[in-house]
Design a protein around this motif. Structure first.
Motif, mmCIF file in Angstrom:
data_model
loop_
_atom_site.group_PDB
_atom_site.id
_atom_site.type_symbol
_atom_site.label_atom_id
_atom_site.label_comp_id
_atom_site.label_asym_id
_atom_site.label_seq_id
_atom_site.Cartn_x
_atom_site.Cartn_y
_atom_site.Cartn_z
ATOM 1 N N GLU A 85 -11.654 -2.042 18.476
ATOM 2 C CA GLU A 85 -12.885 -1.657 19.161
ATOM 3 C C GLU A 85 -13.022 -0.144 19.257
ATOM 4 O O GLU A 85 -14.132 0.379 19.265
ATOM 5 N N ALA A 86 -11.896 0.554 19.325
ATOM 6 C CA ALA A 86 -11.917 2.017 19.387
ATOM 7 C C ALA A 86 -12.049 2.643 18.000
ATOM 8 O O ALA A 86 -12.146 3.860 17.872
ATOM 9 N N GLY A 87 -12.029 1.809 16.964
ATOM 10 C CA GLY A 87 -12.150 2.317 15.602
ATOM 11 C C GLY A 87 -10.875 2.926 15.055
ATOM 12 O O GLY A 87 -10.919 3.679 14.084
ATOM 13 N N LEU A 88 -9.735 2.594 15.663
ATOM 14 C CA LEU A 88 -8.456 3.130 15.207
ATOM 15 C C LEU A 88 -7.801 2.156 14.232
ATOM 16 O O LEU A 88 -7.768 0.956 14.468
ATOM 17 N N HIS A 89 -7.284 2.689 13.159
ATOM 18 C CA HIS A 89 -6.617 1.865 12.161
ATOM 19 C C HIS A 89 -5.161 1.661 12.545
ATOM 20 O O HIS A 89 -4.525 2.541 13.116
ATOM 21 N N PHE A 90 -4.639 0.502 12.230
ATOM 22 C CA PHE A 90 -3.246 0.186 12.514
ATOM 23 C C PHE A 90 -2.775 -0.833 11.498
ATOM 24 O O PHE A 90 -3.578 -1.431 10.778
ATOM 25 N N ARG A 149 0.838 -1.189 0.000
ATOM 26 C CA ARG A 149 0.000 0.000 0.000
ATOM 27 C C ARG A 149 0.875 1.242 0.000
ATOM 28 O O ARG A 149 1.896 1.263 0.667
ATOM 29 N N PRO A 150 0.475 2.294 -0.722
ATOM 30 C CA PRO A 150 1.272 3.526 -0.701
ATOM 31 C C PRO A 150 1.413 4.081 0.713
ATOM 32 O O PRO A 150 0.478 4.019 1.512
ATOM 33 N N MET A 151 2.585 4.614 1.008
ATOM 34 C CA MET A 151 2.893 5.128 2.334
ATOM 35 C C MET A 151 1.837 6.096 2.855
ATOM 36 O O MET A 151 1.513 6.088 4.036
ATOM 37 N N SER A 152 1.280 6.922 1.989
ATOM 38 C CA SER A 152 0.340 7.944 2.434
ATOM 39 C C SER A 152 -0.946 7.344 2.989
ATOM 40 O O SER A 152 -1.687 8.020 3.681
ATOM 41 N N ARG A 153 -1.199 6.089 2.728
ATOM 42 C CA ARG A 153 -2.431 5.458 3.190
ATOM 43 C C ARG A 153 -2.223 4.564 4.401
ATOM 44 O O ARG A 153 -3.164 3.939 4.879
ATOM 45 N N TRP A 154 -1.004 4.457 4.898
ATOM 46 C CA TRP A 154 -0.760 3.622 6.062
ATOM 47 C C TRP A 154 -1.269 4.309 7.314
ATOM 48 O O TRP A 154 -1.165 5.520 7.458
ATOM 49 N N PRO A 155 -1.772 3.543 8.255
ATOM 50 C CA PRO A 155 -2.170 4.140 9.534
ATOM 51 C C PRO A 155 -0.953 4.627 10.318
ATOM 52 O O PRO A 155 0.179 4.221 10.036
ATOM 53 N N ASP A 156 -1.200 5.482 11.299
ATOM 54 C CA ASP A 156 -0.114 6.028 12.113
ATOM 55 C C ASP A 156 0.380 5.051 13.170
ATOM 56 O O ASP A 156 1.413 5.271 13.786
ATOM 57 N N ILE A 157 -0.384 3.985 13.417
ATOM 58 C CA ILE A 157 -0.038 3.032 14.478
ATOM 59 C C ILE A 157 0.488 1.744 13.856
ATOM 60 O O ILE A 157 -0.127 1.175 12.955
ATOM 61 N N LEU A 158 1.617 1.281 14.354
ATOM 62 C CA LEU A 158 2.212 0.027 13.918
ATOM 63 C C LEU A 158 2.373 -0.884 15.119
ATOM 64 O O LEU A 158 2.834 -0.440 16.174
#
Length: 135
Positions: A51-56, A18-27
């Motif tokens: 559950e918190a709806g955060l992408h990673f 996936r292009p870098m600009s679309r990666w989530p901020d959490i790894l």
């Protein structure tokens, strides 16, 4: 496309897809080769984030990606606002330094090697129980 379900049931892609600009901020590092981060802890944190709806994005081996100097990972790491759930903060910082990338000063490294899932969730701003479930 190589986008698939991770072991946590979250749609994510491995680096290089996936292009870098679309990666989530959490790894989250799953540490599958050495097991120094217990699988139940990383799974619990992933559950709480979901559950918190955060992408990673979950990677199987952050050490290996840094050792290979994965260009997508290194480009991702150089951007502000990153949160890395992995090992000892000094180890993570040294991994990226050795790979030639200095993490920005606002990078948050959460120690899942010695910390609990609840403590890691708290550091990420989540209110969680010991098994990673939200309160």
């Amino acid at each position: 496309s190589a986008v698939r379900r991770s072991m946590f049931g979250v749609r994510c892609s491995m680096f290089g897809v996936r292009p870098m600009s679309r990666w989530p901020d959490i790894l989250i590092c799953r540490c599958v080769h050495t097991g120094v981060v217990p699988a139940d802890r990383s799974a619990a944190v992933a559950d709480a984030l979901r559950e918190a709806g955060l992408h990673f994005v979950a990677v199987p081996d952050l050490c290996g990606l840094c050792a290979k100097r994965d260009p997508n990972l290194l480009a991702w790491a150089g951007r502000p606002g990153r949160r890395i759930v992995a090992c000892h903060p000094r180890a993570v910082l040294n991994l990226f330094d050795a790979a030639g990338v200095r993490l920005p000063g606002d990078t948050q490294v959460v120690n899942l090697r010695t910390g609990t899932a609840a403590a890691a969730g708290g550091e990420l701003g989540l209110r969680t129980t010991e098994n990673g479930r939200r309160k």
